[in-house]
Each structure stands twice: as C-alpha cells, then as structure tokens.
Design a protein around this motif. Structure first.
Motif, PDB file in Angstrom:
ATOM      1  N   LEU A 154       1.144  -1.201  -0.032  1.00 26.23           N
ATOM      2  CA  LEU A 154      -0.014   0.046  -0.059  1.00 26.23           C
ATOM      3  C   LEU A 154       0.846   1.153   0.023  1.00 26.23           C
ATOM      4  N   GLU A 155       1.902   1.060   0.760  1.00 24.25           N
ATOM      5  CA  GLU A 155       2.607   2.355   0.456  1.00 24.25           C
ATOM      6  C   GLU A 155       3.596   2.325  -0.900  1.00 24.25           C
ATOM      7  N   TRP A 156       3.891   1.333  -1.259  1.00 26.15           N
ATOM      8  CA  TRP A 156       4.461   1.365  -2.668  1.00 26.15           C
ATOM      9  C   TRP A 156       3.680   1.764  -3.660  1.00 26.15           C
ATOM     10  N   LEU A 157       2.327   1.556  -3.724  1.00 25.78           N
ATOM     11  CA  LEU A 157       1.415   2.474  -4.627  1.00 25.78           C
ATOM     12  C   LEU A 157       1.438   3.716  -4.494  1.00 25.78           C
ATOM     13  N   GLU A 158       1.328   4.249  -3.011  1.00 27.11           N
ATOM     14  CA  GLU A 158       1.320   5.487  -2.937  1.00 27.11           C
ATOM     15  C   GLU A 158       2.592   6.357  -3.097  1.00 27.11           C
ATOM     16  N   ARG A 159       3.730   5.657  -3.047  1.00 26.43           N
ATOM     17  CA  ARG A 159       4.976   6.378  -3.163  1.00 26.43           C
ATOM     18  C   ARG A 159       5.685   6.145  -4.454  1.00 26.43           C
ATOM     19  N   SER A 160       5.560   5.078  -4.815  1.00 27.76           N
ATOM     20  CA  SER A 160       6.237   4.812  -6.392  1.00 27.76           C
ATOM     21  C   SER A 160       5.330   4.831  -7.394  1.00 27.76           C
ATOM     22  N   THR A 161       4.285   4.130  -7.298  1.00 25.70           N
ATOM     23  CA  THR A 161       3.345   3.750  -8.385  1.00 25.70           C
ATOM     24  C   THR A 161       2.431   4.841  -8.950  1.00 25.70           C
ATOM     25  N   PHE A 162       1.590   5.390  -7.950  1.00 25.51           N
ATOM     26  CA  PHE A 162       0.965   6.414  -8.506  1.00 25.51           C
ATOM     27  C   PHE A 162       1.561   7.644  -9.284  1.00 25.51           C
ATOM     28  N   PRO A 163       2.609   8.048  -8.761  1.00 23.30           N
ATOM     29  CA  PRO A 163       3.279   9.072  -9.295  1.00 23.30           C
ATOM     30  C   PRO A 163       3.764   8.750 -10.798  1.00 23.30           C
ATOM     31  N   ASP A 164       4.193   7.589 -10.821  1.00 26.84           N
ATOM     32  CA  ASP A 164       4.599   7.095 -12.412  1.00 26.84           C
ATOM     33  C   ASP A 164       3.499   6.949 -12.963  1.00 26.84           C
ATOM     34  N   GLU A 165       2.286   6.434 -12.611  1.00 30.03           N
ATOM     35  CA  GLU A 165       0.953   6.083 -13.384  1.00 30.03           C
ATOM     36  C   GLU A 165       0.411   7.602 -13.785  1.00 30.03           C
ATOM     37  N   ARG A 166       0.678   8.721 -13.107  1.00 31.56           N
ATOM     38  CA  ARG A 166       0.333  10.175 -13.148  1.00 31.56           C
ATOM     39  C   ARG A 166       1.013  10.478 -14.622  1.00 31.56           C
ATOM     40  N   LYS A 167       2.023   9.862 -15.211  1.00 33.41           N
ATOM     41  CA  LYS A 167       2.630  10.468 -16.210  1.00 33.41           C
ATOM     42  C   LYS A 167       1.779   9.938 -17.638  1.00 33.41           C
ATOM     43  N   TRP A 168       0.865   9.065 -17.543  1.00 30.93           N
ATOM     44  CA  TRP A 168       0.250   8.747 -18.547  1.00 30.93           C
ATOM     45  C   TRP A 168      -1.036   9.409 -18.754  1.00 30.93           C
ATOM     46  N   ALA A 169      -1.209  10.624 -18.052  1.00 34.45           N
ATOM     47  CA  ALA A 169      -2.085  11.491 -18.378  1.00 34.45           C
ATOM     48  C   ALA A 169      -1.777  12.023 -19.788  1.00 34.45           C
ATOM     49  N   ASP A 170      -0.545  12.018 -20.252  1.00 39.83           N
ATOM     50  CA  ASP A 170      -0.105  12.542 -21.740  1.00 39.83           C
ATOM     51  C   ASP A 170       0.078  11.231 -22.420  1.00 39.83           C
ATOM     52  N   ALA A 171      -1.076  11.200 -23.239  1.00 39.78           N
ATOM     53  CA  ALA A 171      -1.262   9.857 -24.295  1.00 39.78           C
ATOM     54  C   ALA A 171       0.047   9.510 -25.058  1.00 39.78           C
ATOM     55  N   ASP A 172       0.838  10.794 -25.678  1.00 39.48           N
ATOM     56  CA  ASP A 172       1.864  10.432 -26.540  1.00 39.48           C
ATOM     57  C   ASP A 172       3.132   9.872 -25.650  1.00 39.48           C
ATOM     58  N   TYR A 173       3.208  10.341 -24.316  1.00 36.33           N
ATOM     59  CA  TYR A 173       4.041   9.694 -23.299  1.00 36.33           C
ATOM     60  C   TYR A 173       3.648   8.202 -23.323  1.00 36.33           C
ATOM     61  N   ALA A 174       2.491   7.836 -23.093  1.00 38.89           N
ATOM     62  CA  ALA A 174       1.990   6.683 -22.737  1.00 38.89           C
ATOM     63  C   ALA A 174       2.537   5.786 -24.019  1.00 38.89           C
TER      64      ALA A 174
END
Ligand code: GUN
Ligand code: ZN
Length: 406
Positions: free
Chosen positions: A76-96
């Motif tokens: 649960l800490e890993w999701l909060e601290r590592s995963t969600f910040p990285d997944e946020r980058k996929w807001a940019d579809a070109d980056y994705a």
C-alpha cells in the motif's frame, strides 16, 4: 522462413519435452512442424538451439516498466509513493504511446509474445497502448485501471465515466481479437460497490476478460474487509459478477481453502507472481494447495512490483518459491510448460503455446552457450537454471521478426 533446432513440445499435460526438428513460418502462421532431421538450408537455428513457442505473461503493468526495483516498500505504501506518481505520467497519451512501445519491444527481447496487461486510469493512454500492441504484433489484453476511490484524486474518475470509457475501448478492441480491451478494476480497495457491479455487468455483456488483484498482502485484505462490511475478499468480486472463467486475479496468497474453492467453482484464474511477491515482501503463494483446490494457475511477471521481464526467470522464481515453503518441487519442465502452453490454455488461447501447424507464428529461438544437450541431465532444467538473456537470439510475433539480437 525455416528455423531448425530442438523443438519445445507441449504434448504432455504437465510438462514440456524437446525433440530435434524444424519449423517453417509462412506469413503470420506456422506452416510446418517436423520432428527429425532438418534440411541443410535453414534460415536460423542449428542442432543445439531451442525453438520455443513465445512466452505468455499473464499479469503485468505497462506504465510500471520504468519503476522496476523502485522502493521495495509494503504494497500500500509502494502504490502511494512509487506507483501512482509514475502512473500519473500517462495523463499524456503521447508519453504513454512511446512508453508502451518501449515496454513491448523489451518484452519481445525476452521472448514474450502474449500479455495480460494493465494500463492506467487514463482512457487515451489505454487506447494508445492497445494501438501499439496492434502495430507491434504482441498478442493479448490491455485494460484501463478502474479506480473511483482510495487513490490520489487526479487518478480517480466517477464510476459512470470509467464504464463509458472502457465500453468504448471494448467497442474498438473487442474480445476475441488478437488484441482486446479488458475490464480491469484495479482491486476492490480502489473501487466502490457501484463501480465493481457495473464492471461485472459490462464484462458479462461483452464476454470480456476481467483482471484484478486479490489477497496479495494482509493489510490489503483487512482494508478490503473494512470497506465491504467484513465480506470475504473473494466474495466481493463474486457478488459483483467478476468471478468467472474469464477473470484473472493477481497474487491470491492469503486465501482459505474455502476461498480457493469459490474461485475453482467459478473457474476464475489465479496469476501467481513470485518475483513481485518477494520484492514487496508480500509472502509466498502456496502453489500446490491452490492447485489441489482445483484453481487454475497462471504465471506473471507483475512488472513493476516484479523485477524480472524474462518469463524464464519468473518460471525459475516459481520453482524457488515452491521449494522455499517446502512444497514438492515443481520441475523445470513444468515451469517451461507453464510459461507457454499452460498460460495459453488457462487464458483460452487454444492456438497459442504450442508449435503447431496453423497457429500464429509467435516463436522464440534460443542459442545456449552451455552444452545443454548432455546425456545425463535434464536439459530443460539446465537451461532454466543457467539461463542467460543473451541466449535469446530471435523472437517472432505473428510471423514478423520482433527481436533479433545484435
Ligand atoms: N494491487 C493493486 N494495484 C497493484 C499494483 O499495481 N501492483 C501490485 N503488485 N499489486 C497491486
Ligand atoms: Zn499487478
């Protein structure tokens, strides 16, 4: 294209074996599989090479490819601290789109030609990942991660929006195709009752694959029970119509015998992810107990909690995990079968996982630098335990060369 070598054969129900021969690829299919002497004029391979059906990875996260090995925190800490910040980058579809392509090329370099993958909550990014899969020729399902609570606000969406978006993805990438969208409630904790129920209805209407996580860690199980009035974790999915033969649940560690029977009765699959379980210190899945309760098992890398892209190494981790908890030791031939025909059969991909005429030409050529064909050893065990990524020289997806070393 004619490729010669030792053929990996999956004709036995529980383990692989090899026999010398050759395979001919024509267009996107396997046109010929012959055991016996190969013609002198072959395009690739040789007597000490292994020709293998492409590997299938039944659980991975495309947006997490750049965070493998980051913070081995509890889930649960890993999701909060590592995963969600990285997944946020996929807001940019070109980056994705660029990242999905990079991830798929990396998978090909490890011989993976079939995937069950998670995207992020972003619909445009998920569409871009599905398009990349079509272009590059990897087979499988990719799903928009559905979250309407217990994640950062900018990664949550209203349930009806998520269902509309996944419906549109299913319209464009329908189940049954080589590349299809999947219904992917991330896990019960990130979904309201309404979202889970709507996801269950949508999956039933479209006969779509369902992907989610189940019972990976104890704090996660306790939180799920709190959120759903003390319900058993597996029953939360069952009651939402999400426990069917088309559903794949990552991890499934903390389940009782009764929970496993619930899964078995519904035909739901458990995706064992041994490398991720050790990285997040989640615990060890009891593979034999799960099998003996009748649950169908698959194997997955679970990148990025999983630190291995190679399904050969994940297969080896499955053996090591089993032996660490004193289970009867699965042999390497069982693991080779699991990452090919075993995963294919569990997913209902009847034309995958075998060197079979008429099947899509999803193939791997391996040229070991050790004398693996010795008389006194189990050759598949030698290959799996001495495995060196540099041995993988070619990977073909639907007949096209998807990776060639050097
Ligand atoms: N449970 C919910 N989301 C995730 C994820 O991204 N990775 C793993 N390993 N477990 C999860
Ligand atoms: Zn996962």
């Amino acid at each position: 294209m004619l490729v010669s070598g030792q053929l990996l054969l999956n004709d036995l129900p529980d383990r692989a074996r090899t026999a010398p021969g050759y395979v001919r690829i024509e267009g996107d299919q396997i046109a010929e599989v012959v055991t016996g002497e190969a013609p002198a004029e072959c395009d690739a391979g040789g007597p000490a090479c292994l020709i293998c059906p492409g590997f299938i990875d039944t659980h991975l996260h495309l947006p997490q490819f750049d965070m493998q090995g980051a913070h081995g925190l509890p889930l649960l800490e890993w999701l909060e601290r590592s995963t969600f910040p990285d997944e946020r980058k996929w807001a940019d579809a070109d980056y994705a789109a660029a990242m999905a392509e990079r991830a798929m090329r990396r998978l090909f370099s490890h011989g993976t030609t079939g995937i069950c993958a998670y995207s992020t909550v972003h619909a445009d990014a998920t569409r871009a990942a599905l398009q990349a899969a079509c272009q590059l020729g990897i087979r499988g399902v990719i799903g928009q991660s559905l979250m309407d609570r217990n994640a950062p606000d900018d990664l949550c969406r209203p349930a009806d929006q998520l269902i509309d978006e996944t419906t549109s993805l299913l319209d464009d990438f329908p189940p049954g195709g080589r590349v299809a969208a999947a219904v992917t409630p991330r896990f019960a904790i990130s979904c309201t009752d309404e979202l889970l129920a709507a996801a269950g209805r949508l999956a039933a209407e479209r006969d779509a694959t369902v992907q989610s996580h189940l019972a990976e860690t104890i704090p996660e199980c306790e939180w799920a029970a709190d959120l759903f009035g003390g319900a058993r974790y597996v029953d939360i999915y069952r009651d939402a119509g999400l426990l069917t033969e088309r559903s794949i649940y990552g991890h499934c560690i903390y389940l009782s015998a009764e929970d496993r029977r619930t899964m078995a009765d519904r035909g739901a699959l458990a995706a064992h992810c041994p490398t991720a379980n050790s990285f997040l210190r989640a615990g060890a899945m009891d593979r034999r107990a799960t099998l003996s309760e009748g649950v169908t098992l698959t194997l997955g890398s679970d990148i990025g909690a999983g630190y291995e892209a190679s399904m050969v190494r994940v297969g080896r981790a499955m053996i090591e995990t089993a032996s660490s908890i004193g289970e009867s030791f699965p042999v390497a031939a069982e693991a080779w079968r699991q990452i090919t025909a075993g995963n294919a059969a569990a997913l209902g991909w009847q034309d995958a996982g075998h060197l079979r005429v008429g099947a899509p030409a999803d193939l791997v050529l391996i040229e070991p630098s050790v004398p693996w064909l010795g008389a006194n050893v189990d050759p598949l065990s030698m290959l799996m335990f001495a495995w060196d990524d540099r041995w993988l020289t070619h990977c073909w997806a639907r007949g096209e060369l998807a990776y060639c070393r050097g």
